[in-house]
Design a protein around this motif. Structure first.
Motif, PDB file in Angstrom:
ATOM      1  N   ARG A 133       0.850  -1.197   0.000  1.00 40.34           N
ATOM      2  CA  ARG A 133       0.000   0.000   0.000  1.00 40.34           C
ATOM      3  C   ARG A 133       0.880   1.239   0.000  1.00 40.34           C
ATOM      4  NH1 ARG A 133      -1.299   2.608   5.046  1.00 40.34           N
ATOM      5  NH2 ARG A 133      -0.084   1.735   6.779  1.00 40.34           N
ATOM      6  N   LEU A 134       0.379   2.287  -0.634  1.00 45.43           N
ATOM      7  CA  LEU A 134       1.078   3.565  -0.658  1.00 45.43           C
ATOM      8  C   LEU A 134       0.786   4.319   0.633  1.00 45.43           C
ATOM      9  CD1 LEU A 134       0.503   4.800  -4.318  1.00 45.43           C
ATOM     10  CD2 LEU A 134       2.621   3.910  -3.323  1.00 45.43           C
ATOM     11  N   LEU A 135       1.835   4.847   1.246  1.00 45.24           N
ATOM     12  CA  LEU A 135       1.664   5.627   2.462  1.00 45.24           C
ATOM     13  C   LEU A 135       1.327   7.067   2.086  1.00 45.24           C
ATOM     14  CD1 LEU A 135       4.634   4.246   4.600  1.00 45.24           C
ATOM     15  CD2 LEU A 135       2.255   3.495   4.571  1.00 45.24           C
ATOM     16  N   ASP A 136       0.373   7.646   2.795  1.00 47.75           N
ATOM     17  CA  ASP A 136      -0.113   8.980   2.458  1.00 47.75           C
ATOM     18  C   ASP A 136       0.647  10.097   3.154  1.00 47.75           C
ATOM     19  OD1 ASP A 136      -2.105   7.908   0.845  1.00 47.75           O
ATOM     20  OD2 ASP A 136      -3.466   7.653   2.546  1.00 47.75           O
ATOM     21  N   ALA A 137       1.542   9.759   4.075  1.00 43.26           N
ATOM     22  CA  ALA A 137       2.189  10.798   4.881  1.00 43.26           C
ATOM     23  C   ALA A 137       3.187  11.626   4.076  1.00 43.26           C
ATOM     24  CB  ALA A 137       2.900  10.173   6.079  1.00 43.26           C
ATOM     25  N   MET A 138       3.721  11.094   2.986  1.00 43.35           N
ATOM     26  CA  MET A 138       4.763  11.779   2.232  1.00 43.35           C
ATOM     27  C   MET A 138       4.162  12.579   1.076  1.00 43.35           C
ATOM     28  SD  MET A 138       7.364  10.808   3.932  1.00 43.35           S
ATOM     29  CE  MET A 138       8.703  11.325   2.861  1.00 43.35           C
ATOM     30  N   PRO A 139       4.877  13.597   0.569  1.00 42.00           N
ATOM     31  CA  PRO A 139       4.425  14.297  -0.635  1.00 42.00           C
ATOM     32  C   PRO A 139       4.335  13.327  -1.807  1.00 42.00           C
ATOM     33  CG  PRO A 139       6.192  15.503   0.454  1.00 42.00           C
ATOM     34  CD  PRO A 139       6.094  14.176   1.135  1.00 42.00           C
ATOM     35  N   PRO A 140       3.473  13.600  -2.785  1.00 41.73           N
ATOM     36  CA  PRO A 140       3.313  12.665  -3.914  1.00 41.73           C
ATOM     37  C   PRO A 140       4.604  12.355  -4.640  1.00 41.73           C
ATOM     38  CG  PRO A 140       1.559  14.311  -3.908  1.00 41.73           C
ATOM     39  CD  PRO A 140       2.547  14.728  -2.845  1.00 41.73           C
ATOM     40  N   ALA A 141       5.539  13.310  -4.687  1.00 40.44           N
ATOM     41  CA  ALA A 141       6.783  13.082  -5.431  1.00 40.44           C
ATOM     42  C   ALA A 141       7.729  12.130  -4.714  1.00 40.44           C
ATOM     43  CB  ALA A 141       7.488  14.402  -5.682  1.00 40.44           C
ATOM     44  N   SER A 142       7.497  11.873  -3.439  1.00 39.61           N
ATOM     45  CA  SER A 142       8.418  10.991  -2.694  1.00 39.61           C
ATOM     46  C   SER A 142       7.644  10.068  -1.750  1.00 39.61           C
ATOM     47  CB  SER A 142       9.415  11.825  -1.895  1.00 39.61           C
ATOM     48  OG  SER A 142       8.727  12.698  -0.998  1.00 39.61           O
ATOM     49  N   ARG A 143       6.526   9.561  -2.230  1.00 39.47           N
ATOM     50  CA  ARG A 143       5.727   8.680  -1.391  1.00 39.47           C
ATOM     51  C   ARG A 143       6.433   7.351  -1.203  1.00 39.47           C
ATOM     52  NH1 ARG A 143      -0.412   8.810  -3.397  1.00 39.47           N
ATOM     53  NH2 ARG A 143      -0.634   7.416  -1.609  1.00 39.47           N
ATOM     54  N   GLN A 144       6.042   6.668  -0.142  1.00 35.90           N
ATOM     55  CA  GLN A 144       6.659   5.393   0.215  1.00 35.90           C
ATOM     56  C   GLN A 144       5.664   4.264   0.022  1.00 35.90           C
ATOM     57  OE1 GLN A 144       7.759   6.377   4.266  1.00 35.90           O
ATOM     58  NE2 GLN A 144       9.849   6.837   3.654  1.00 35.90           N
ATOM     59  N   LEU A 145       6.222   3.080  -0.219  1.00 37.88           N
ATOM     60  CA  LEU A 145       5.415   1.878  -0.406  1.00 37.88           C
ATOM     61  C   LEU A 145       5.694   0.918   0.743  1.00 37.88           C
ATOM     62  CD1 LEU A 145       3.592   0.017  -2.148  1.00 37.88           C
ATOM     63  CD2 LEU A 145       5.678  -0.776  -3.276  1.00 37.88           C
ATOM     64  N   GLU A 146       4.654   0.556   1.460  1.00 38.66           N
ATOM     65  CA  GLU A 146       4.771  -0.417   2.552  1.00 38.66           C
ATOM     66  C   GLU A 146       4.396  -1.794   2.024  1.00 38.66           C
ATOM     67  OE1 GLU A 146       3.438  -0.484   7.160  1.00 38.66           O
ATOM     68  OE2 GLU A 146       1.781  -0.443   5.723  1.00 38.66           O
ATOM     69  N   ALA A 147       5.203  -2.798   2.324  1.00 40.85           N
ATOM     70  CA  ALA A 147       4.970  -4.152   1.828  1.00 40.85           C
ATOM     71  C   ALA A 147       5.075  -5.155   2.971  1.00 40.85           C
ATOM     72  CB  ALA A 147       5.970  -4.509   0.728  1.00 40.85           C
ATOM     73  N   VAL A 148       4.237  -6.178   2.903  1.00 45.41           N
ATOM     74  CA  VAL A 148       4.246  -7.262   3.878  1.00 45.41           C
ATOM     75  C   VAL A 148       4.230  -8.584   3.118  1.00 45.41           C
ATOM     76  CG1 VAL A 148       3.027  -8.387   5.784  1.00 45.41           C
ATOM     77  CG2 VAL A 148       3.031  -5.886   5.618  1.00 45.41           C
ATOM     78  N   LEU A 149       5.198  -9.453   3.420  1.00 47.59           N
ATOM     79  CA  LEU A 149       5.274 -10.777   2.814  1.00 47.59           C
ATOM     80  C   LEU A 149       5.165 -11.813   3.923  1.00 47.59           C
ATOM     81  CD1 LEU A 149       5.877 -12.784   0.478  1.00 47.59           C
ATOM     82  CD2 LEU A 149       8.299 -12.492   1.015  1.00 47.59           C
ATOM     83  N   GLN A 150       4.249 -12.762   3.760  1.00 46.93           N
ATOM     84  CA  GLN A 150       4.067 -13.831   4.728  1.00 46.93           C
ATOM     85  C   GLN A 150       4.077 -15.174   4.000  1.00 46.93           C
ATOM     86  OE1 GLN A 150       0.350 -12.506   6.542  1.00 46.93           O
ATOM     87  NE2 GLN A 150       1.450 -11.667   8.285  1.00 46.93           N
ATOM     88  N   LEU A 151       4.907 -16.086   4.482  1.00 49.23           N
ATOM     89  CA  LEU A 151       5.015 -17.423   3.919  1.00 49.23           C
ATOM     90  C   LEU A 151       4.833 -18.457   5.019  1.00 49.23           C
ATOM     91  CD1 LEU A 151       8.196 -16.932   1.691  1.00 49.23           C
ATOM     92  CD2 LEU A 151       5.816 -16.892   0.918  1.00 49.23           C
ATOM     93  N   ALA A 152       4.140 -19.532   4.710  1.00 52.07           N
ATOM     94  CA  ALA A 152       3.976 -20.650   5.643  1.00 52.07           C
ATOM     95  C   ALA A 152       4.243 -21.947   4.896  1.00 52.07           C
ATOM     96  CB  ALA A 152       2.571 -20.658   6.238  1.00 52.07           C
ATOM     97  N   GLY A 153       5.118 -22.770   5.468  1.00 54.81           N
ATOM     98  CA  GLY A 153       5.450 -24.031   4.829  1.00 54.81           C
ATOM     99  C   GLY A 153       6.075 -23.857   3.465  1.00 54.81           C
ATOM    100  N   ALA A 154       6.965 -22.858   3.319  1.00 52.04           N
ATOM    101  CA  ALA A 154       7.582 -22.571   2.023  1.00 52.04           C
ATOM    102  C   ALA A 154       8.922 -23.272   1.887  1.00 52.04           C
ATOM    103  CB  ALA A 154       7.763 -21.064   1.851  1.00 52.04           C
ATOM    104  N   SER A 155       9.294 -23.593   0.672  1.00 56.88           N
ATOM    105  CA  SER A 155      10.617 -24.157   0.388  1.00 56.88           C
ATOM    106  C   SER A 155      11.024 -23.757  -1.024  1.00 56.88           C
ATOM    107  CB  SER A 155      10.611 -25.686   0.523  1.00 56.88           C
ATOM    108  OG  SER A 155       9.683 -26.268  -0.383  1.00 56.88           O
ATOM    109  N   LEU A 156      12.330 -23.515  -1.211  1.00 57.38           N
ATOM    110  CA  LEU A 156      12.887 -23.134  -2.503  1.00 57.38           C
ATOM    111  C   LEU A 156      14.013 -24.101  -2.838  1.00 57.38           C
ATOM    112  CD1 LEU A 156      13.093 -19.265  -1.961  1.00 57.38           C
ATOM    113  CD2 LEU A 156      11.336 -20.522  -3.216  1.00 57.38           C
ATOM    114  N   HIS A 157      13.930 -24.704  -3.988  1.00 55.31           N
ATOM    115  CA  HIS A 157      14.918 -25.704  -4.392  1.00 55.31           C
ATOM    116  C   HIS A 157      15.886 -25.118  -5.408  1.00 55.31           C
ATOM    117  CE1 HIS A 157      12.427 -28.928  -2.494  1.00 55.31           C
ATOM    118  NE2 HIS A 157      11.449 -28.089  -2.809  1.00 55.31           N
TER     119      HIS A 157
END
Length: 395
Positions: A185-209
């Motif tokens: 989601r885009l954070l609204d606290a910053m000016p439009p020219a330097s807005r920040q993006l908040e990201a959340v990643l959740q994994l359960a029972g993941a594996s990478l081969h």
């Protein structure tokens, strides 16, 4: 007789008022539904155009709008996605993903919110080539808020996801996840020219081969971060976006990253950026409980017993020459018979002691732990002086 003549006549028009009102309401609702359906269709077209400009072109064998009177649905059958310009290497050929159906549902009261469901499986192949990857899942949903303008929030969720490499009739597992979620989601606290993006990643029972021996065992992960340095929100391929982020000094502030794999628990916070070569730079402060479980998972003792092939050593200790390791062990055996074997058998203990000598004592979730920095130097990953991995460039 006179009384009968004086009785007032009943008015019949009120009897027809209710049906007329209902018919008018139904006509108004139908008009509103078709108007909103048109707006939803425009939002889907805007989303497709945005994705195409980002190097992900969606196409449909057939497309329909339904859901009257209370839902808005756009159904895309025989869907395909052409993936271009999504990797750092310009030599990478475009990939085409095909899946049976994509269903996009819009709220009749808010067509700016789109919810999509994807039917499994999906196969990926190069143009004119047989399928090289297969992806399956039991549930796959995505949502986007803000179209046809700049998306304000987006999420994607998979259950029982599996990625396999295909080679003729052979199928090799590449990745698994019992559950996976990615939210942004885009954070609204910053000016439009330097807005920040908040990201959340959740994994359960993941594996990478085929990446690292440790990642082949199931693990859970919860990562929360904020990306700064976004200069604009126009659609563009990922390599171009990463290149612009590097030029603008963009950073990823990791407020919390927690990974658990059996008895191993690790948490980290810190900041990562990109070097001019497109590789990760920065430092994370790690706290790890059960670090002694990591060394046996690398299989160092078995490698040493059989001699160390360079290809295998590159996966667990990039930059170390197998010829040098094997010659040293052979010299020990020639000088004192049995000494090289003893070194091999105690390799895990020696490496574990060396890792435990790094950093300082800590407590993590009530367990003894070690706290130390994890450094990223132009893509090379270091625990103290020990290089443990090499990350490919992002552009």
């Amino acid at each position: 007789m006179s009384e009968m003549l004086l009785t007032p006549r009943r008015r019949l028009w009120p009897v027809f008022v209710l049906p007329i009102v209902l018919l008018a309401a139904a006509a108004a609702w139908s008009g509103f539904w078709f108007y909103t359906a048109g707006r939803l269709d425009q939002s889907v077209d805007a989303w497709r155009a945005r994705e195409a400009a980002s190097g992900r072109a969606y196409d449909c064998g057939s497309r329909s709008v339904a859901g009257f009177p209370f839902r808005l649905e756009v159904r895309c059958k025989d869907a395909s996605v052409a993936l271009t310009s999504q990797a750092a290497s310009p030599q990478q050929t475009p990939m085409i993903a095909k899946l049976g159906e994509i269903l996009v549902v819009g709220q009749i009261y808010d067509p700016r919110l789109l919810i999509a469901e994807f039917a499994a499986p999906a196969v990926l192949a190069g143009p004119g080539q047989p399928p090289s990857l297969a992806v399956s899942w039991s549930v796959a949903r995505a949502s986007v808020v803000g179209l046809p303008g700049v998306p304000q929030r987006a999420s994607i969720v998979f259950d029982d996801a599996a990625v396999d490499r295909l080679a003729g009739s052979a199928q090799t597992p590449l990745g698994r996840a019992r559950h996976a979620e990615l939210h942004g989601r885009l954070l609204d606290a910053m000016p439009p020219a330097s807005r920040q993006l908040e990201a959340v990643l959740q994994l359960a029972g993941a594996s990478l081969h085929d990446l690292h021996p440790l990642l082949a065992e199931p693990f859970d992960a919860d990562v929360r971060a904020v990306l700064s340095g976004l200069q604009d929100f126009s659609p563009k391929p990922w390599p171009q976006r990463f290149r612009e982020l590097q030029a603008a000094g963009g950073k990823v502030e990791i407020s919390r990253a927690r990974i658990q794999q059996g008895e191993l628990v690790a948490v980290a916070t810190g900041t990562l950026g990109l070097s001019p070569n497109g590789r990760l730079d920065g430092e994370l402060q790690m706290t790890v409980a059960g670090i002694d479980k990591v060394v046996p998972a690398l299989g160092i003792d078995k490698m040493l017993e059989q001699g160390v092939p360079q290809a295998t050593l590159d996966r667990v200790a990039p930059g170390v020459r197998a010829k040098d390791v094997n010659s040293v062990l052979g010299a020990l055996d020639r000088a004192i018979p049995g000494l090289g074997k003893a070194v091999r058998q105690n390799a895990n203990a020696g490496v574990a002691v060396g890792i435990n000598a790094l950093g300082k004592d800590a407590v993590l979730e009530g367990r003894p732990a070690r706290a130390f920095p994890l450094r990223f130097v132009d893509g090379a990953v270091f625990i103290g002086p020990l290089q443990v991995a090499q990350i490919p460039p992002l552009f």
